[in-house]
Design a protein around this motif. Structure first.
Motif, PDB file in Angstrom:
ATOM      1  N   ASP A  11       8.309  22.499  42.627  1.00  0.00           N
ATOM      2  CA  ASP A  11       8.627  21.281  41.387  1.00  0.00           C
ATOM      3  C   ASP A  11       9.334  21.522  40.265  1.00  0.00           C
ATOM      4  OD1 ASP A  11       6.872  19.614  43.300  1.00  0.00           O
ATOM      5  OD2 ASP A  11       5.012  20.035  41.933  1.00  0.00           O
ATOM      6  N   LEU A  12       9.731  22.674  40.230  1.00  0.00           N
ATOM      7  CA  LEU A  12      10.213  23.380  38.825  1.00  0.00           C
ATOM      8  C   LEU A  12      11.724  23.689  39.379  1.00  0.00           C
ATOM      9  CD1 LEU A  12       7.528  25.915  37.665  1.00  0.00           C
ATOM     10  CD2 LEU A  12       7.972  23.754  36.774  1.00  0.00           C
ATOM     11  N   THR A  13      12.138  23.572  40.653  1.00  0.00           N
ATOM     12  CA  THR A  13      13.450  24.153  41.001  1.00  0.00           C
ATOM     13  C   THR A  13      14.312  23.351  41.698  1.00  0.00           C
ATOM     14  OG1 THR A  13      14.361  26.312  41.361  1.00  0.00           O
ATOM     15  CG2 THR A  13      12.723  25.423  42.895  1.00  0.00           C
ATOM     16  N   PRO A  14      15.437  23.431  41.842  1.00  0.00           N
ATOM     17  CA  PRO A  14      16.246  22.379  42.585  1.00  0.00           C
ATOM     18  C   PRO A  14      15.701  22.509  44.132  1.00  0.00           C
ATOM     19  CG  PRO A  14      17.823  23.450  41.080  1.00  0.00           C
ATOM     20  CD  PRO A  14      16.391  24.204  40.983  1.00  0.00           C
ATOM     21  N   ARG A  15      15.880  21.275  44.721  1.00  0.00           N
ATOM     22  CA  ARG A  15      15.456  21.164  46.199  1.00  0.00           C
ATOM     23  C   ARG A  15      16.406  22.013  46.898  1.00  0.00           C
ATOM     24  NH1 ARG A  15      17.078  17.585  50.561  1.00  0.00           N
ATOM     25  NH2 ARG A  15      15.380  17.604  52.197  1.00  0.00           N
ATOM     26  N   SER A  16      15.617  22.799  47.859  1.00  0.00           N
ATOM     27  CA  SER A  16      16.441  23.747  48.620  1.00  0.00           C
ATOM     28  C   SER A  16      15.970  23.651  50.031  1.00  0.00           C
ATOM     29  CB  SER A  16      15.993  25.380  48.108  1.00  0.00           C
ATOM     30  OG  SER A  16      16.371  25.373  46.816  1.00  0.00           O
ATOM     31  N   VAL A  17      17.075  24.185  50.915  1.00  0.00           N
ATOM     32  CA  VAL A  17      16.792  24.382  52.517  1.00  0.00           C
ATOM     33  C   VAL A  17      17.491  25.617  52.653  1.00  0.00           C
ATOM     34  CG1 VAL A  17      16.337  21.829  52.815  1.00  0.00           C
ATOM     35  CG2 VAL A  17      18.937  22.900  52.918  1.00  0.00           C
ATOM     36  N   TRP A  18      17.036  26.252  53.837  1.00  0.00           N
ATOM     37  CA  TRP A  18      17.737  27.535  54.322  1.00  0.00           C
ATOM     38  C   TRP A  18      17.883  27.609  55.820  1.00  0.00           C
ATOM     39  CZ3 TRP A  18      13.393  27.285  51.453  1.00  0.00           C
ATOM     40  CH2 TRP A  18      12.099  27.435  51.888  1.00  0.00           C
ATOM     41  N   THR A  19      18.547  28.749  56.341  1.00  0.00           N
ATOM     42  CA  THR A  19      18.637  28.873  57.641  1.00  0.00           C
ATOM     43  C   THR A  19      18.302  30.349  57.920  1.00  0.00           C
ATOM     44  OG1 THR A  19      20.933  29.944  57.377  1.00  0.00           O
ATOM     45  CG2 THR A  19      21.025  27.587  57.460  1.00  0.00           C
ATOM     46  N   THR A  20      17.985  30.620  59.057  1.00  0.00           N
ATOM     47  CA  THR A  20      18.029  32.090  59.664  1.00  0.00           C
ATOM     48  C   THR A  20      18.973  32.533  60.139  1.00  0.00           C
ATOM     49  OG1 THR A  20      15.363  31.463  59.938  1.00  0.00           O
ATOM     50  CG2 THR A  20      16.473  33.407  61.038  1.00  0.00           C
ATOM     51  N   GLY A  21      19.797  33.277  59.603  1.00  0.00           N
ATOM     52  CA  GLY A  21      21.107  33.827  60.047  1.00  0.00           C
ATOM     53  C   GLY A  21      22.314  32.892  59.531  1.00  0.00           C
ATOM     54  N   THR A  22      23.241  33.064  60.019  1.00  0.00           N
ATOM     55  CA  THR A  22      24.656  32.501  59.257  1.00  0.00           C
ATOM     56  C   THR A  22      25.358  31.539  60.429  1.00  0.00           C
ATOM     57  OG1 THR A  22      26.089  34.535  59.624  1.00  0.00           O
ATOM     58  CG2 THR A  22      24.675  34.156  57.496  1.00  0.00           C
ATOM     59  N   ALA A  23      24.784  31.301  61.592  1.00  0.00           N
ATOM     60  CA  ALA A  23      25.731  30.603  62.417  1.00  0.00           C
ATOM     61  C   ALA A  23      25.881  29.116  61.976  1.00  0.00           C
ATOM     62  CB  ALA A  23      24.782  30.296  63.844  1.00  0.00           C
ATOM     63  N   ARG A  24      27.293  28.509  62.429  1.00  0.00           N
ATOM     64  CA  ARG A  24      27.669  27.413  62.212  1.00  0.00           C
ATOM     65  C   ARG A  24      26.630  26.143  62.494  1.00  0.00           C
ATOM     66  NH1 ARG A  24      32.579  24.963  61.271  1.00  0.00           N
ATOM     67  NH2 ARG A  24      32.024  22.563  60.538  1.00  0.00           N
ATOM     68  N   ALA A  25      26.040  26.052  63.567  1.00  0.00           N
ATOM     69  CA  ALA A  25      25.166  25.230  63.880  1.00  0.00           C
ATOM     70  C   ALA A  25      23.938  25.183  63.100  1.00  0.00           C
ATOM     71  CB  ALA A  25      24.734  25.443  65.243  1.00  0.00           C
ATOM     72  N   GLU A  26      23.332  26.407  62.595  1.00  0.00           N
ATOM     73  CA  GLU A  26      22.290  26.281  61.799  1.00  0.00           C
ATOM     74  C   GLU A  26      22.480  25.858  60.401  1.00  0.00           C
ATOM     75  OE1 GLU A  26      18.729  27.856  61.501  1.00  0.00           O
ATOM     76  OE2 GLU A  26      18.994  27.174  63.405  1.00  0.00           O
ATOM     77  N   PHE A  27      23.782  26.192  59.850  1.00  0.00           N
ATOM     78  CA  PHE A  27      24.441  25.857  58.771  1.00  0.00           C
ATOM     79  C   PHE A  27      24.485  24.252  58.708  1.00  0.00           C
ATOM     80  CE2 PHE A  27      27.968  24.632  56.035  1.00  0.00           C
ATOM     81  CZ  PHE A  27      27.637  24.870  54.575  1.00  0.00           C
TER      82      PHE A  27
END
Length: 295
Positions: free
Chosen positions: A108-124
């Motif tokens: 609630d205090l910080t910008p909305r965020s999402v993340w990946t596991t690893g750096t593959a293009r499909a995950e991104f």
């Protein structure tokens, strides 16, 4: 309480210059100081050798350079075999040090965020879709490349597949082997102030000061630590920092939480102020208090 600080790589019997003032302040306050080899901590299997000069026993707080969570766990294990217990456990360190560990409680205090596991293009690409269209800021679980803002941090439009991937690729290149976890995409919010750094010990805010990137910027008197008091306390972490900035609409927003042991102290905060706060919380004066020690 024991304060652990990195040794100078060329003069291993002395503290690293960056932490020498805190080591000196600790000794003046009656805190035992011990030196560790940071370079060895960062190597898999190097923790035992890294702590070989540590002879004190008891509860310890580390003040040093950033280390990966898995290396911190090895560091804690090596110290435990010497009857030294880090006040911040490996699980607590990871929770504070890596964004996925603290985001849910502080969302609630910080910008909305999402993340990946690893750096593959499909995950991104899937992460971009979850975040939705609009501008975003890229980082990994522990760090951004904000000094490469246009090349490796800011995405003007997540819906622009090719442009977004160029930013991610450049970020991945610059972070190299230090990249931690995966990509984190954060919804862009416009800020109108320099960041401030707040220091939380035992779930309470003990210090409010400038961020190390802008040490001469006096924090706005309008900031109230109470906005984050309960969420940070609910995390149950012994020693963290929380960086805030003022959004264009006048709302204070959390930029990042970090483990206090590896958060830089701006030069405008006296070392004895920070070290004294740690002593008062973790080693109050009285029977059993640590006496001045050796290296």
């Amino acid at each position: 309480m024991i304060l652990l600080v990195p040794a100078d790589s060329l003069r291993p019997h002395r503290p690293d210059d960056h932490f020498a003032a805190e080591a000196q302040a600790a000794r003046a306050l009656g805190i035992d100081v011990a030196l560790v080899d940071h370079d060895r901590i960062t190597r898999p299997g190097g923790a035992e050798e890294a702590v070989r000069r540590v002879h004190a026993e008891g509860i310890a707080v580390y003040r040093g350079w950033m280390v990966r969570s898995e290396r911190y766990a090895e560091f804690a294990d090596a110290l435990r075999r010497r009857n030294i217990v880090l006040r911040t456990t490996p699980d607590q360190y990871r929770r504070a040090h890596e964004l996925p560990g603290w985001y849910a409680e502080l969302s609630d205090l910080t910008p909305r965020s999402v993340w990946t596991t690893g750096t593959a293009r499909a995950e991104f690409d899937r992460a971009r879709q979850r975040l939705g269209a609009g501008p975003a800021v890229l980082r990994d679980y522990t760090k951004s490349m904000k000094h490469y803002w246009n090349d490796a941090a800011f995405m003007p439009e997540t819906g622009d597949d090719a442009a977004a991937w160029r930013v991610a690729s450049r970020f991945r290149e610059l972070r190299g082997v230090d990249l931690t976890g995966g990509f984190v995409l954060r919804a862009y919010e416009p800020f109108i102030s320099a960041e401030i750094r707040t220091w939380w010990i035992g779930g309470s805010c003990h210090l409010i000061g400038p961020h190390p990137d802008s040490p001469e910027e006096t924090p706005s008197p309008g900031f109230e630590a109470a906005i984050a008091q309960q969420p940070i306390r609910d995390l149950g972490l012994p020693f963290v920092t929380a960086d805030f900035a003022l959004r264009a609409d006048g709302t204070w927003r959390l930029i990042e939480l970090g483990d206090g042991q590896v958060s830089d102290r701006p030069r405008t905060i006296p070392p004895e102020t920070l070290v004294g706060a740690l002593r008062d919380e973790f080693a109050p004066a009285g029977p059993g208090s640590a006496a001045p020690g050796n290296e």
